[in-house]
Design a protein around this motif. Structure first.
Motif, mmCIF file in Angstrom:
data_model
loop_
_atom_site.group_PDB
_atom_site.id
_atom_site.type_symbol
_atom_site.label_atom_id
_atom_site.label_comp_id
_atom_site.label_asym_id
_atom_site.label_seq_id
_atom_site.Cartn_x
_atom_site.Cartn_y
_atom_site.Cartn_z
ATOM 1 N N CYS A 63 -90.532 -30.529 193.624
ATOM 2 C CA CYS A 63 -91.604 -29.744 193.455
ATOM 3 C C CYS A 63 -91.292 -28.461 192.638
ATOM 4 C CB CYS A 63 -92.144 -29.087 194.940
ATOM 5 S SG CYS A 63 -90.663 -27.896 195.597
ATOM 6 N N GLY A 64 -90.252 -28.516 191.919
ATOM 7 C CA GLY A 64 -90.036 -27.464 190.703
ATOM 8 C C GLY A 64 -91.111 -27.357 189.906
ATOM 9 N N MET A 65 -91.469 -25.911 189.490
ATOM 10 C CA MET A 65 -92.342 -25.780 188.574
ATOM 11 C C MET A 65 -92.248 -24.159 188.198
ATOM 12 S SD MET A 65 -95.828 -26.766 190.652
ATOM 13 C CE MET A 65 -95.813 -28.262 191.614
ATOM 14 N N MET A 66 -92.950 -23.666 187.157
ATOM 15 C CA MET A 66 -92.784 -22.594 186.537
ATOM 16 C C MET A 66 -93.580 -21.380 187.422
ATOM 17 S SD MET A 66 -90.338 -22.945 184.319
ATOM 18 C CE MET A 66 -90.044 -21.472 183.513
ATOM 19 N N VAL A 67 -93.159 -20.485 187.768
ATOM 20 C CA VAL A 67 -94.094 -19.644 188.519
ATOM 21 C C VAL A 67 -93.732 -18.121 188.104
ATOM 22 C CG1 VAL A 67 -94.621 -18.381 190.900
ATOM 23 C CG2 VAL A 67 -94.127 -21.020 190.785
ATOM 24 N N ASN A 68 -94.959 -17.495 187.430
ATOM 25 C CA ASN A 68 -94.611 -16.331 186.760
ATOM 26 C C ASN A 68 -93.492 -16.427 185.754
ATOM 27 O OD1 ASN A 68 -97.004 -15.468 188.235
ATOM 28 N ND2 ASN A 68 -95.896 -14.194 189.568
ATOM 29 N N GLY A 69 -93.349 -17.581 185.110
ATOM 30 C CA GLY A 69 -92.405 -17.644 184.142
ATOM 31 C C GLY A 69 -91.045 -18.067 184.666
ATOM 32 N N LYS A 70 -90.744 -18.168 185.962
ATOM 33 C CA LYS A 70 -89.386 -18.357 186.516
ATOM 34 C C LYS A 70 -89.524 -19.814 187.084
ATOM 35 C CE LYS A 70 -88.239 -13.953 187.598
ATOM 36 N NZ LYS A 70 -88.227 -12.701 188.514
ATOM 37 N N PRO A 71 -88.572 -20.643 186.778
ATOM 38 C CA PRO A 71 -88.325 -21.770 187.531
ATOM 39 C C PRO A 71 -87.909 -21.869 188.920
ATOM 40 C CG PRO A 71 -86.347 -21.671 186.042
ATOM 41 C CD PRO A 71 -87.295 -20.564 185.685
ATOM 42 N N VAL A 72 -88.700 -22.354 189.738
ATOM 43 C CA VAL A 72 -88.503 -22.274 191.225
ATOM 44 C C VAL A 72 -89.079 -23.517 192.074
ATOM 45 C CG1 VAL A 72 -88.862 -19.833 191.242
ATOM 46 C CG2 VAL A 72 -90.747 -21.271 191.742
ATOM 47 N N LEU A 73 -88.476 -23.677 193.188
ATOM 48 C CA LEU A 73 -88.863 -24.704 193.955
ATOM 49 C C LEU A 73 -90.237 -24.241 194.848
ATOM 50 C CD1 LEU A 73 -86.047 -26.314 195.737
ATOM 51 C CD2 LEU A 73 -87.144 -27.214 193.959
ATOM 52 N N THR A 74 -91.192 -24.812 194.391
ATOM 53 C CA THR A 74 -92.520 -24.108 195.004
ATOM 54 C C THR A 74 -92.602 -24.230 196.728
ATOM 55 O OG1 THR A 74 -93.691 -26.293 194.579
ATOM 56 C CG2 THR A 74 -94.096 -24.592 192.957
ATOM 57 N N CYS A 75 -91.909 -25.058 197.253
ATOM 58 C CA CYS A 75 -91.775 -25.248 198.496
ATOM 59 C C CYS A 75 -90.731 -24.259 199.160
ATOM 60 C CB CYS A 75 -91.593 -26.655 199.325
ATOM 61 S SG CYS A 75 -89.841 -27.140 198.833
ATOM 62 N N ALA A 76 -90.102 -23.589 198.490
ATOM 63 C CA ALA A 76 -89.474 -22.535 198.978
ATOM 64 C C ALA A 76 -89.586 -21.096 198.388
ATOM 65 C CB ALA A 76 -87.796 -23.161 198.523
ATOM 66 N N ARG A 88 -99.366 -17.399 188.256
ATOM 67 C CA ARG A 88 -99.456 -18.430 187.087
ATOM 68 C C ARG A 88 -98.340 -19.480 187.343
ATOM 69 N NH1 ARG A 88 -100.526 -17.927 180.772
ATOM 70 N NH2 ARG A 88 -102.356 -17.117 181.686
ATOM 71 N N VAL A 89 -99.050 -20.563 187.902
ATOM 72 C CA VAL A 89 -98.155 -21.842 187.832
ATOM 73 C C VAL A 89 -98.208 -22.762 186.731
ATOM 74 C CG1 VAL A 89 -97.737 -23.886 189.466
ATOM 75 C CG2 VAL A 89 -98.791 -21.473 190.290
ATOM 76 N N GLU A 90 -96.896 -23.256 186.261
ATOM 77 C CA GLU A 90 -96.927 -23.946 185.041
ATOM 78 C C GLU A 90 -95.971 -25.130 185.220
ATOM 79 O OE1 GLU A 90 -97.150 -21.469 181.215
ATOM 80 O OE2 GLU A 90 -96.247 -20.319 182.766
ATOM 81 N N PRO A 91 -96.115 -26.360 184.444
ATOM 82 C CA PRO A 91 -94.825 -27.121 184.747
ATOM 83 C C PRO A 91 -93.616 -26.844 184.176
ATOM 84 C CG PRO A 91 -96.463 -27.743 182.846
ATOM 85 C CD PRO A 91 -97.194 -26.574 183.392
ATOM 86 N N LEU A 92 -92.658 -27.417 184.604
ATOM 87 C CA LEU A 92 -91.256 -26.870 184.161
ATOM 88 C C LEU A 92 -91.000 -27.042 182.812
ATOM 89 C CD1 LEU A 92 -88.556 -28.822 186.791
ATOM 90 C CD2 LEU A 92 -89.250 -26.078 186.443
ATOM 91 N N ARG A 93 -90.516 -25.763 182.276
ATOM 92 C CA ARG A 93 -90.263 -25.544 180.678
ATOM 93 C C ARG A 93 -89.216 -26.697 180.279
ATOM 94 N NH1 ARG A 93 -89.770 -19.898 180.264
ATOM 95 N NH2 ARG A 93 -87.691 -20.176 181.311
ATOM 96 N N GLY A 94 -89.391 -27.042 179.007
ATOM 97 C CA GLY A 94 -88.820 -27.960 178.346
ATOM 98 C C GLY A 94 -88.724 -29.320 178.633
ATOM 99 N N PHE A 95 -89.730 -29.828 179.417
ATOM 100 C CA PHE A 95 -90.087 -31.086 179.574
ATOM 101 C C PHE A 95 -91.521 -31.550 179.120
ATOM 102 C CE2 PHE A 95 -86.610 -29.995 182.528
ATOM 103 C CZ PHE A 95 -85.880 -31.330 182.452
ATOM 104 N N PRO A 96 -91.806 -32.760 178.466
ATOM 105 C CA PRO A 96 -93.081 -32.841 178.288
ATOM 106 C C PRO A 96 -94.094 -33.192 179.446
ATOM 107 C CG PRO A 96 -91.630 -34.617 177.229
ATOM 108 C CD PRO A 96 -90.678 -33.881 178.238
ATOM 109 N N VAL A 97 -95.197 -32.452 179.172
ATOM 110 C CA VAL A 97 -96.350 -32.733 180.323
ATOM 111 C C VAL A 97 -96.933 -34.275 180.322
ATOM 112 C CG1 VAL A 97 -98.363 -31.884 181.417
ATOM 113 C CG2 VAL A 97 -96.583 -30.229 180.051
#
Ligand code: FES
Length: 246
Positions: A63-76, A88-97
């Motif tokens: 469940c890792g995503m970028m939340v306000n620009g930081k990579p986090v586990l969204t369940c934690a 702001r919730v975005e996909p993990l940086r550096g990987f193709p969407v």
């Protein structure tokens, strides 16, 4: 109930030229995680939203995503901890969407396999001789690195990986170290052959963000520095004592 604005990146690469953001007004309770907010959007507002999760307890690493620009586990990550919003919730940086918040993790899977994250034996002892036993001290030596859950937050935080996608990356090196330090393993040289190449450990400039974001306190940056030290010792030994094998 309180509510917060959540901006979610939406993208279907096969039909859309650019990503865009949808904004949702999400009601939440004190104990809600970001993943609860995203699940609310999916269940109650827009069932087409795509993302990954499985365990909801910080174990599966999906469940890792970028939340306000930081990579986090969204369940934690508590909603309360990223207020006042909008969040702001975005996909993990550096990987193709692949779609919305789902990324293509194939690059990591290939790199992980290259470091052979399993126990390698030059010779297996017969089953009849029983297990390979370890002392608590031997277990302690690699235990920290065995906590990695392959969540890839460290890749999303790593400026080197962002600049040079060839870099093998923090988790792969930490997991190589996990097996190198295991008293049952004999694959250290094989892994060193992989990690001493141009895209291996020497690419790391010890920014250290990988260790900061790691939800399991694995400390990939420490693993990389320890590996560099080992490689340097190996090199000196190969020059000064070529007959000696580590
Ligand atoms: Fe498994 Fe978050 S859902 S780690």
């Amino acid at each position: 109930m309180k509510s917060v604005a959540v901006e979610v990146l939406r993208y279907r690469p096969e039909t859309e030229a650019e990503p865009s953001f949808d904004v949702f007004d999400v009601p939440y309770e004190d104990n809600w995680m970001i993943l609860d907010a995203i699940n609310h959007i999916k269940d109650q507002v827009d069932g087409t939203l795509s993302y990954r999760w499985a365990c909801r307890m910080g174990v599966c690493g999906s469940c890792g995503m970028m939340v306000n620009g930081k990579p986090v586990l969204t369940c934690a990550t508590y909603v309360e901890d990223v207020l006042p919003g909008p969040v702001r919730v975005e996909p993990l940086r550096g990987f193709p969407v692949v779609r919305d918040l789902v990324t293509d993790i194939q690059d990591f899977m290939v790199k992980l396999q290259r470091v052979k994250p399993w126990i390698i034996r030059e010779e297996e002892k017969p089953l009849a001789e029983g297990e390979y036993l370890q002392t608590p001290e031997e277990l302690e030596d690699y235990k920290q690195y065995s906590m990695c859950i392959n969540c890839m937050l460290c890749y999303a935080a790593c400026p080197i990986y962002e600049l040079d996608p060839e870099f093998i990356g923090p988790a792969a090196i930490a997991l190589a170290q996990r097996y190198n330090l295991d008293s049952r393993d004999q694959g250290r040289e094989e892994r060193m052959d992989v990690l001493s190449q141009h895209d291996g450990m020497w690419g790391c400039t010890f920014v250290g963000d990988c260790s900061v974001v790691c939800p399991k306190k694995v400390d990939p940056a420490g693993a990389i520095q320890r590996y560099k030290l080992d490689a340097t010792v190996d090199w000196f030994q190969s020059v000064l004592m070529p007959w000696r094998k580590r």
